[in-house]
Design a protein around this motif. Structure first.
Motif, PDB file in Angstrom:
ATOM      1  N   ARG A  96      10.147   4.184  10.311  1.00 17.28           N
ATOM      2  CA  ARG A  96       9.102   3.706  11.230  1.00 17.28           C
ATOM      3  C   ARG A  96       8.835   2.239  10.907  1.00 17.28           C
ATOM      4  O   ARG A  96       8.452   1.915   9.777  1.00 17.28           O
ATOM      5  N   ILE A  97       9.048   1.369  11.899  1.00 19.56           N
ATOM      6  CA  ILE A  97       8.999  -0.072  11.664  1.00 19.56           C
ATOM      7  C   ILE A  97       8.147  -0.731  12.746  1.00 19.56           C
ATOM      8  O   ILE A  97       8.238  -0.373  13.925  1.00 19.56           O
ATOM      9  N   VAL A  98       7.336  -1.704  12.340  1.00 24.39           N
ATOM     10  CA  VAL A  98       6.531  -2.470  13.288  1.00 24.39           C
ATOM     11  C   VAL A  98       6.576  -3.932  12.861  1.00 24.39           C
ATOM     12  O   VAL A  98       6.649  -4.245  11.670  1.00 24.39           O
ATOM     13  N   GLY A  99       6.583  -4.847  13.841  1.00 23.63           N
ATOM     14  CA  GLY A  99       6.643  -6.260  13.520  1.00 23.63           C
ATOM     15  C   GLY A  99       5.696  -7.065  14.382  1.00 23.63           C
ATOM     16  O   GLY A  99       5.497  -6.763  15.560  1.00 23.63           O
ATOM     17  N   TYR A 100       5.121  -8.114  13.796  1.00 23.89           N
ATOM     18  CA  TYR A 100       4.171  -8.975  14.502  1.00 23.89           C
ATOM     19  C   TYR A 100       4.798 -10.343  14.786  1.00 23.89           C
ATOM     20  O   TYR A 100       5.377 -10.968  13.888  1.00 23.89           O
ATOM     21  N   SER A 101       4.692 -10.822  16.037  1.00 26.16           N
ATOM     22  CA  SER A 101       5.149 -12.147  16.441  1.00 26.16           C
ATOM     23  C   SER A 101       6.633 -12.309  16.077  1.00 26.16           C
ATOM     24  O   SER A 101       7.461 -11.489  16.465  1.00 26.16           O
TER      25      SER A 101
ATOM     26  N   ARG B  93       1.463   5.479   3.789  1.00 24.66           N
ATOM     27  CA  ARG B  93       2.163   4.492   2.954  1.00 24.66           C
ATOM     28  C   ARG B  93       2.544   3.307   3.842  1.00 24.66           C
ATOM     29  O   ARG B  93       3.340   3.433   4.757  1.00 24.66           O
ATOM     30  N   ILE B  94       1.958   2.175   3.569  1.00 22.93           N
ATOM     31  CA  ILE B  94       2.233   0.957   4.330  1.00 22.93           C
ATOM     32  C   ILE B  94       2.989  -0.015   3.429  1.00 22.93           C
ATOM     33  O   ILE B  94       2.523  -0.337   2.342  1.00 22.93           O
ATOM     34  N   VAL B  95       4.141  -0.482   3.883  1.00 17.43           N
ATOM     35  CA  VAL B  95       4.949  -1.423   3.108  1.00 17.43           C
ATOM     36  C   VAL B  95       5.091  -2.707   3.914  1.00 17.43           C
ATOM     37  O   VAL B  95       5.569  -2.689   5.050  1.00 17.43           O
TER      38      VAL B  95
ATOM     39  N   HIS C 181       0.875  -1.169   0.000  1.00 17.10           N
ATOM     40  CA  HIS C 181       0.000   0.000   0.000  1.00 17.10           C
ATOM     41  C   HIS C 181       0.913   1.221   0.000  1.00 17.10           C
ATOM     42  O   HIS C 181       1.388   1.646   1.039  1.00 17.10           O
ATOM     43  N   THR C 182       1.219   1.761  -1.164  1.00 18.02           N
ATOM     44  CA  THR C 182       2.249   2.785  -1.253  1.00 18.02           C
ATOM     45  C   THR C 182       1.724   4.107  -1.785  1.00 18.02           C
ATOM     46  O   THR C 182       2.466   4.895  -2.348  1.00 18.02           O
ATOM     47  N   LEU C 183       0.452   4.384  -1.601  1.00 14.91           N
ATOM     48  CA  LEU C 183      -0.087   5.671  -2.016  1.00 14.91           C
ATOM     49  C   LEU C 183       0.063   6.684  -0.897  1.00 14.91           C
ATOM     50  O   LEU C 183       0.327   6.338   0.250  1.00 14.91           O
ATOM     51  N   GLY C 184      -0.109   7.955  -1.231  1.00 11.05           N
ATOM     52  CA  GLY C 184      -0.092   8.987  -0.207  1.00 11.05           C
ATOM     53  C   GLY C 184       1.279   9.622  -0.038  1.00 11.05           C
ATOM     54  O   GLY C 184       2.278   9.187  -0.613  1.00 11.05           O
ATOM     55  N   THR C 185       1.320  10.648   0.768  1.00 10.02           N
ATOM     56  CA  THR C 185       2.542  11.410   0.965  1.00 10.02           C
ATOM     57  C   THR C 185       3.055  11.339   2.400  1.00 10.02           C
ATOM     58  O   THR C 185       4.094  11.903   2.713  1.00 10.02           O
ATOM     59  N   SER C 186       2.342  10.664   3.307  1.00  7.50           N
ATOM     60  CA  SER C 186       2.769  10.560   4.697  1.00  7.50           C
ATOM     61  C   SER C 186       3.985   9.650   4.814  1.00  7.50           C
ATOM     62  O   SER C 186       4.312   8.904   3.883  1.00  7.50           O
ATOM     63  N   PRO C 187       4.701   9.697   5.949  1.00  9.34           N
ATOM     64  CA  PRO C 187       5.867   8.827   6.134  1.00  9.34           C
ATOM     65  C   PRO C 187       5.523   7.358   5.975  1.00  9.34           C
ATOM     66  O   PRO C 187       4.417   6.920   6.276  1.00  9.34           O
ATOM     67  N   VAL C 188       6.479   6.589   5.488  1.00  4.90           N
ATOM     68  CA  VAL C 188       6.282   5.160   5.269  1.00  4.90           C
ATOM     69  C   VAL C 188       6.312   4.418   6.603  1.00  4.90           C
ATOM     70  O   VAL C 188       7.101   4.729   7.483  1.00  4.90           O
ATOM     71  N   ILE C 189       5.417   3.429   6.764  1.00  2.00           N
ATOM     72  CA  ILE C 189       5.461   2.503   7.882  1.00  2.00           C
ATOM     73  C   ILE C 189       5.785   1.121   7.313  1.00  2.00           C
ATOM     74  O   ILE C 189       5.050   0.601   6.475  1.00  2.00           O
ATOM     75  N   PHE C 190       6.902   0.535   7.742  1.00  2.00           N
ATOM     76  CA  PHE C 190       7.299  -0.791   7.297  1.00  2.00           C
ATOM     77  C   PHE C 190       6.765  -1.814   8.296  1.00  2.00           C
ATOM     78  O   PHE C 190       7.081  -1.756   9.479  1.00  2.00           O
ATOM     79  N   ALA C 191       5.950  -2.755   7.808  1.00  2.00           N
ATOM     80  CA  ALA C 191       5.318  -3.767   8.667  1.00  2.00           C
ATOM     81  C   ALA C 191       5.919  -5.133   8.340  1.00  2.00           C
ATOM     82  O   ALA C 191       5.813  -5.614   7.211  1.00  2.00           O
TER      83      ALA C 191
END
Length: 313
Positions: free
Chosen positions: A168-173, A128-130, A95-105
Motif C-alpha cells: 500500500r503506497i501513497v505519495g504527495y506532490s 504502521r506508517i513508513v 511510525h512502525t508500531l502495530g500489526t496492521s498492514p504497512v502504508i508507505f508514504a
C-alpha cells in the motif's frame, strides 16, 4: 496538564527561548509537548530552521515523530548531534508500531513530510506508517538522473520493511510520481499492490503552461480569502522567487531544507509513467489549476480502477 518545569541547563534555556519565539509564548517548560502548546507542521519547519541556525547542527526529522516533542528531548538531540551522522535521504520507520498492514508514504522533501503527523495520529498506533524521501545530490536533485533512478533506493527500503506484497503506497506532490513508479516496478516484479494513492500529484504534461503569477492572482481573488491572507500569499511567492534567484546567481547557498522545485520540475517533465493496474485513488484540491483535468491526467493511461476525490483546499 503537565506541571511547568523551568530549563535546567544553558542548552535547555537556549532551546526554550527558540520555542517561545516560534510559538509566541512567554515561557516554555522543558516537558511541554510542542504540538500540544500550539505547534503544528508549518511552525515545526520554522523551529527546525531556527535551531539549526542557532546550534549549527542538523535536527533529524524523525525527532518530530516521537512520543512527546519536548525542549528536553530536542536539547538532547542537539547535544548528541555531533556524535552521529546526519539523517540520510531515505527515512523509513517513522511510525512502525502495530500489526496492521504497512502504508508507505512518499514525500518530496523533509519539510512536507512533517505533515505525515496529520495521518499517523488519526490512524492510531495499530497502523504502521513508513515515510520515504527521495535521495538528493547534496542539497539538490541530480538533473542527470530521473524519477526511475530515485525510486530504486526506495524500492530497496520497502523490501527491507516488507519483503513481499500486498503493498500500500501513497505519495504527495512530486512524491506521487515516485509512488506511481514504485507501484509500476512492484507490479512488473509480480508483486501485489493492494492500494495506490496520489495527493495533488499531476501526470507530467497534464498542467503545461502554468504560470505562478496568474495562479497567485486567481488565489488572491477567491472570495473566502481576506486581505491578510492575500498579502501572506504574495509575500510567500515573492520571497521564494527572490531566494531562488539568489541561489541561481550563487549569491546565497541553498539551505538543507530548501525545496529544489526547479530540479523536481525538470525530473518530472522527462518522466514517462509506465501504467500499472493497481487500484488508484487521486486526491485533488478543489482550487487546482483549470489547465489540469479532473483526474490530474491519471485517467489517460492508468489501467486499473480509478477514483477521484475532490478535497477542499
Amino acid at each position: 496538564e503537565t506541571a511547568f518545569v523551568a530549563p535546567r541547563t544553558n542548552l535547555e534555556e537556549r532551546v526554550a527561548a527558540i520555542w517561545a519565539r516560534t510559538l509566541r509564548l512567554e515561557r516554555v517548560g522543558v516537558h511541554d509537548d510542542f504540538f500540544e502548546i500550539g505547534g503544528h507542521s508549518l511552525l515545526a519547519v520554522r523551529l527546525i530552521d531556527a535551531m539549526e541556525r542557532e546550534f549549527g547542527v542538523e535536527i533529524p526529522l524523525v525527532s518530530f515523530f516521537q512520543e512527546g516533542v519536548t525542549v528536553a528531548g530536542l536539547a538532547a538531540v542537539v547535544k548528541n548531534a555531533a556524535d552521529g551522522p546526519a539523517s540520510g535521504g531515505v527515512i523509513f520507520g517513522v511510525h512502525t508500531l502495530g500489526t496492521s498492514p504497512v502504508i508507505f508514504a512518499v514525500y518530496p522533501d523533509p519539510s512536507s513530510m512533517l505533515t505525515l503527523r496529520h495521518f499517523t495520529n488519526p490512524l492510531g498506533s495499530d497502523h504502521r506508517i513508513v515515510g520515504l524521501l527521495p535521495d538528493r545530490n547534496g542539497r539538490r536533485f541530480d538533473r542527470s538522473r530521473g524519477v526511475e533512478d530515485l525510486a530504486l533506493p526506495m524500492l530497496e527500503a520497502i523490501r527491507r520493511v516488507q519483503p513481499s506484497g500486498p503493498y500500500r503506497i501513497v505519495g504527495y506532490s512530486f512524491g506521487g510520481l515516485l509512488a506511481y513508479e514504485l507501484a509500476s516496478r512492484l507490479r512488473e516484479c509480480g508483486d501485489d499492490v493492494a492500494w495506490l494513492g496520489v495527493l495533488d500529484a499531476a501526470v507530467p504534461g497534464a498542467a503545461r503552461g502554468r504560470r505562478r503569477l496568474p495562479r497567485l492572482w486567481r488565489a488572491v481573488r477567491q472570495r473566502d480569502r481576506g486581505p491578510r491572507e492575500a498579502l501572506r500569499l504574495v509575500d510567500d511567492v515573492v520571497r521564494r522567487e527572490f531566494r531562488a534567484s539568489l541561489v541561481r546567481l550563487h549569491v546565497r547557498p541553498i539551505q538543507m531544507r530548501d525545496w529544489d522545485w526547479r530540479g523536481a520540475g525538470k525530473l518530472a517533465q522527462k518522466y514517462r509513467c509506465r501504467p500499472n493496474d493497481a487500484p488508484l485513488d487521486v486526491f485533488a484540491t478543489e482550487d487546482t489549476d483549470p489547465e489540469k483535468t479532473s483526474a490530474l491526467g491519471w485517467d489517460t493511461g492508468h489501467r486499473g480502477p480509478l477514483r477521484v476525490h475532490p478535497v477542499p483546499g
